[in-house]
Structures are given as structure tokens and as C-alpha cells.
Design a protein around this motif. Structure first.
Motif, PDB file in Angstrom:
ATOM      1  N   ALA A  35       5.696  -6.029  -2.053  1.00 42.25           N
ATOM      2  CA  ALA A  35       5.009  -5.314  -0.973  1.00 42.25           C
ATOM      3  C   ALA A  35       3.639  -4.817  -1.425  1.00 42.25           C
ATOM      4  O   ALA A  35       2.643  -4.930  -0.686  1.00 42.25           O
ATOM      5  CB  ALA A  35       5.865  -4.145  -0.489  1.00 42.25           C
ATOM      6  N   GLU A  36       3.560  -4.269  -2.640  1.00 40.52           N
ATOM      7  CA  GLU A  36       2.278  -3.798  -3.156  1.00 40.52           C
ATOM      8  C   GLU A  36       1.341  -4.971  -3.412  1.00 40.52           C
ATOM      9  O   GLU A  36       0.122  -4.865  -3.241  1.00 40.52           O
ATOM     10  CB  GLU A  36       2.484  -2.986  -4.441  1.00 40.52           C
ATOM     11  CG  GLU A  36       3.237  -1.675  -4.246  1.00 40.52           C
ATOM     12  CD  GLU A  36       2.474  -0.686  -3.383  1.00 40.52           C
ATOM     13  OE1 GLU A  36       1.220  -0.757  -3.329  1.00 40.52           O
ATOM     14  OE2 GLU A  36       3.121   0.173  -2.752  1.00 40.52           O
ATOM     15  N   GLY A  37       1.909  -6.110  -3.815  1.00 42.15           N
ATOM     16  CA  GLY A  37       1.093  -7.291  -4.037  1.00 42.15           C
ATOM     17  C   GLY A  37       0.432  -7.778  -2.753  1.00 42.15           C
ATOM     18  O   GLY A  37      -0.748  -8.154  -2.747  1.00 42.15           O
ATOM     19  N   LYS A  38       1.164  -7.769  -1.653  1.00 43.93           N
ATOM     20  CA  LYS A  38       0.607  -8.214  -0.367  1.00 43.93           C
ATOM     21  C   LYS A  38      -0.596  -7.371   0.027  1.00 43.93           C
ATOM     22  O   LYS A  38      -1.568  -7.873   0.601  1.00 43.93           O
ATOM     23  CB  LYS A  38       1.681  -8.151   0.711  1.00 43.93           C
ATOM     24  CG  LYS A  38       2.735  -9.242   0.595  1.00 43.93           C
ATOM     25  CD  LYS A  38       3.765  -9.139   1.710  1.00 43.93           C
ATOM     26  CE  LYS A  38       4.802 -10.261   1.590  1.00 43.93           C
ATOM     27  NZ  LYS A  38       5.844 -10.153   2.643  1.00 43.93           N
ATOM     28  N   GLY A 280       5.481   3.934  -8.825  1.00 43.91           N
ATOM     29  CA  GLY A 280       5.094   3.150  -9.991  1.00 43.91           C
ATOM     30  C   GLY A 280       4.735   1.711  -9.657  1.00 43.91           C
ATOM     31  O   GLY A 280       3.966   1.076 -10.388  1.00 43.91           O
ATOM     32  N   ALA A 281       5.273   1.176  -8.552  1.00 48.61           N
ATOM     33  CA  ALA A 281       4.973  -0.208  -8.181  1.00 48.61           C
ATOM     34  C   ALA A 281       3.481  -0.380  -7.912  1.00 48.61           C
ATOM     35  O   ALA A 281       2.889  -1.404  -8.276  1.00 48.61           O
ATOM     36  CB  ALA A 281       5.788  -0.606  -6.952  1.00 48.61           C
ATOM     37  N   GLY A 282       2.864   0.609  -7.293  1.00 48.84           N
ATOM     38  CA  GLY A 282       1.430   0.538  -7.031  1.00 48.84           C
ATOM     39  C   GLY A 282       0.623   0.553  -8.318  1.00 48.84           C
ATOM     40  O   GLY A 282      -0.346  -0.207  -8.472  1.00 48.84           O
ATOM     41  N   PHE A 283       1.009   1.418  -9.269  1.00 50.74           N
ATOM     42  CA  PHE A 283       0.331   1.456 -10.564  1.00 50.74           C
ATOM     43  C   PHE A 283       0.454   0.107 -11.271  1.00 50.74           C
ATOM     44  O   PHE A 283      -0.502  -0.386 -11.874  1.00 50.74           O
ATOM     45  CB  PHE A 283       0.930   2.548 -11.444  1.00 50.74           C
ATOM     46  CG  PHE A 283       0.532   3.946 -11.073  1.00 50.74           C
ATOM     47  CD1 PHE A 283      -0.694   4.462 -11.460  1.00 50.74           C
ATOM     48  CD2 PHE A 283       1.384   4.760 -10.348  1.00 50.74           C
ATOM     49  CE1 PHE A 283      -1.075   5.754 -11.129  1.00 50.74           C
ATOM     50  CE2 PHE A 283       1.023   6.058 -10.010  1.00 50.74           C
ATOM     51  CZ  PHE A 283      -0.207   6.549 -10.400  1.00 50.74           C
ATOM     52  N   PHE A 284       1.653  -0.490 -11.191  1.00 53.82           N
ATOM     53  CA  PHE A 284       1.908  -1.760 -11.861  1.00 53.82           C
ATOM     54  C   PHE A 284       1.048  -2.873 -11.272  1.00 53.82           C
ATOM     55  O   PHE A 284       0.364  -3.613 -11.995  1.00 53.82           O
ATOM     56  CB  PHE A 284       3.397  -2.102 -11.742  1.00 53.82           C
ATOM     57  CG  PHE A 284       3.818  -3.358 -12.454  1.00 53.82           C
ATOM     58  CD1 PHE A 284       3.402  -3.614 -13.753  1.00 53.82           C
ATOM     59  CD2 PHE A 284       4.654  -4.273 -11.844  1.00 53.82           C
ATOM     60  CE1 PHE A 284       3.807  -4.768 -14.411  1.00 53.82           C
ATOM     61  CE2 PHE A 284       5.062  -5.428 -12.486  1.00 53.82           C
ATOM     62  CZ  PHE A 284       4.634  -5.678 -13.785  1.00 53.82           C
ATOM     63  N   VAL A 285       1.038  -2.984  -9.960  1.00 53.93           N
ATOM     64  CA  VAL A 285       0.284  -4.062  -9.313  1.00 53.93           C
ATOM     65  C   VAL A 285      -1.222  -3.822  -9.445  1.00 53.93           C
ATOM     66  O   VAL A 285      -1.999  -4.772  -9.582  1.00 53.93           O
ATOM     67  CB  VAL A 285       0.713  -4.237  -7.849  1.00 53.93           C
ATOM     68  CG1 VAL A 285      -0.085  -5.340  -7.182  1.00 53.93           C
ATOM     69  CG2 VAL A 285       2.207  -4.565  -7.781  1.00 53.93           C
TER      70      VAL A 285
END
Length: 294
Positions: A35-38, A280-285
């Protein structure tokens, strides 16, 4: 849109994984990352890490994620990741980092930040008895030098063990560490950095009567701010680790002396605990996006 290979294993804890099938523990994290990738124009496509055709598929990079079968094929895993890179596919973390991190002897480089450890070429009754004395410990934990998920990890009490107890322990090179009582109350702390930026911290507390702090169903996972001492010890460990890590997880325990000690640096395929810290997903992407722009 950038295309990223999301590297996965062919099995998890002995159960086969079909094409595109992730371990159940990764499903929520994967959904969050996708989702963050999109939002950022990045597509993640699940691929087996050992597919020799991977570099020919036009990926902008590959991210090592749920390659949780690698410990049983460590030499093959490292060689394959290196081959992907030679063929022109950027892999993160890099093969050099993977080689450094695969064997836990890197703890020797961390100095006082790391938990005290005795290193053994193999375990036998004499070596274990000597390790108790060297550590001046009432209880010890024995782990494989190459391993994950607490596989082949055993706990022994002084004067209450026999050679038969070693059967379930490591079958080759081992490491011995003191068992710290704080694991039953304080638990372990896992701290995460993505692209050098701190993301989140997780506290892992075993259920009453248990002592392994990373077993789903037997551990409470809590998103909590890291104590200042734990953060300082983790930063000290990061200073000794390879630079330019896309992602790293540092696991710590509280010593009997009240000081935090690093028990592991996870820079290959760490579980990210995004189920409990979805931000954390946003930080990762974001970290992946920065790497792609270089």
C-alpha cells in the motif's frame, strides 16, 4: 512505476510455500508495504530468492524479505545473492552485508555493547561445563552461530543438565550466552532503522512460564518507546555495523547489571513487526524510494 522483487523462501519451518505465497506472519506487513509502495510509485512482486532467472526480469532492485529458509542453505543463499548482484540486479541489504551478518560472530566486533558470549566449534559436555565457568552463570542459552527463529536453541541450568540435553542444541558451531532473568519480565527490545532513520521499537515479553521472546502465540508484542539505555546500546552497535544499511533490526536484553546488551543485529531478513507498528511501513518504503533515486 518502479518494480521491486520481494524475495521470499520456498518453505517456512518445513512447510512449502507456493509461488507468491508468503508465510502467514508476513501477510499484514506485506499488505502495508504494498500500500505504501503504491503511494510512491513502487510495485512489489513476490519472487523466490533462488530463482536464477531473477536478474533477467527487469527489476529495479530486490529486497530480501521472507527468505526464512536461508539458514539451512546459508552458503547457497549467499552465493545466489552475490550472483544476482553480478548479473546486474541490486540487492538490499547488499551481499556483503549478508555475508557479514549470516554468522553471529559479528558480535565480537561490538565490544561492550554486546552480551558476553563463549564461542564453540561444537558442543559437548566438557565445552558446556567450561562455558558455565567462563560466564560465571547459573543458567546459559546455547544457540547456533548460523540460525534464526530460535531453532536449535536450548537453555541449561548449572548442575541440572546432562549430555542428553545437548541433542536438541546446535549441531555445529555454537555460541553460549548467560540466561538473563530480565527476559521473563522486561523481555527483549527490538529497535528498527530504515535508511539510517529510526522507525519504531517493539517490546517482546514471553508468556508466563515461557522464555523465548519471538514465538507467536507465546509472546506479547508491544509497540513501546525504547528505554534510553537500550537506544544508546543499539546506536553503539550500529556504529560498528556496515554503513548504508537499507534496514536493520537490533535486539537487546537488560543485563543483571542494569545495562542493556545487544544479542543480535538482524540485517538479512528480519521480521519487521509492522503488524504492531504500521507506521514503520512508510519509513521502510521511503528508504527504498531514496535508494532507487541514487
Amino acid at each position: 512505476m518502479a518494480k521491486i522483487a520481494y524475495l521470499n523462501g520456498r518453505s517456512y519451518r518445513g512447510a512449502p510455500l507456493g509461488p507468491g505465497q508468503l508465510p502467514e506472519a508476513e501477510l499484514v506487513s506485506h499488505e502495508l508495504i504494498v500500500a505504501e509502495g503504491k503511494k510512491r510509485g513502487i510495485e512489489f512482486i513476490i519472487e523466490y530468492w533462488d530463482d536464477p532467472e531473477l536478474p533477467k526480469r527487469g527489476y529495479d532492485a530486490a529486497i530480501i524479505r521472507t527468505c526464512w529458509d536461508y539458514t539451512g542453505r546459508a552458503d547457497e543463499f549467499i552465493a545466489t545473492i552475490e550472483a544476482h548482484e553480478r548479473a546486474g540486479l541490486r540487492v538490499f541489504n547488499s551481499p556483503a552485508v549478508v555475508r557479514w551478518n549470516a554468522r553471529k560472530t559479528y558480535l565480537r566486533e561490538l565490544g561492550a555493547a554486546a552480551i558476553e558470549t563463549v564461542w564453540l566449534d561444537q558442543i559437548d559436555a566438557r565445552a558446556v561445563a567450561q562455558a558455565f565457568d567462563a560466564l560465571d552463570a547459573a543458567e546459559i542459552v546455547i544457540k547456533p552461530q548460523v540460525g534464526a527463529g530460535s531453532v536449535r536453541t536450548i537453555r541449561l541450568k548449572r548442575n541440572a543438565w546432562s549430555e542428553a540435553d545437548l541433542i536438541d542444541g546446535p549441531q555445529s558451531e555454537a555460541m553460549v550466552q548467560p540466561y538473563l532473568q530480565s527476559i521473563e519480565t522486561e523481555g527483549e527490545r527490538s529497535l528498527f532503522w530504515f535508511g539510517g532513520a529510526f522507525s519504531h521499537a517493539i517490546r517482546k515479553v514471553p508468556n508466563k512460564g515461557d522464555w523465548l521472546a519471538s514465538i507467536p502465540g507465546k509472546t506479547a508484542f508491544l509497540a513501546e518507546a525504547a528505554p534510553s539505555g537500550a537506544m544508546a546500546a543499539a546506536e553503539s552497535a550500529r556504529a560498528h555495523a556496515p554503513k548504508d544499511l537499507l534496514y536493520v533490526r537490533i535486539d537487546l536484553v537488560l543485563g543483571d547489571d542494569g545495562k542493556w546488551r545487544v544479542i543480535e543485529i538482524e540485517a538479512i531478513e528480519p521480521y519487521l513487526f509492522l503488524d504492531f507498528a504500521p507506521e514503520g511501513a512508510g519509513f521502510f518504503v521511503d528508504a527504498i524510494a531514496r535508494v532507487l533515486s541514487l
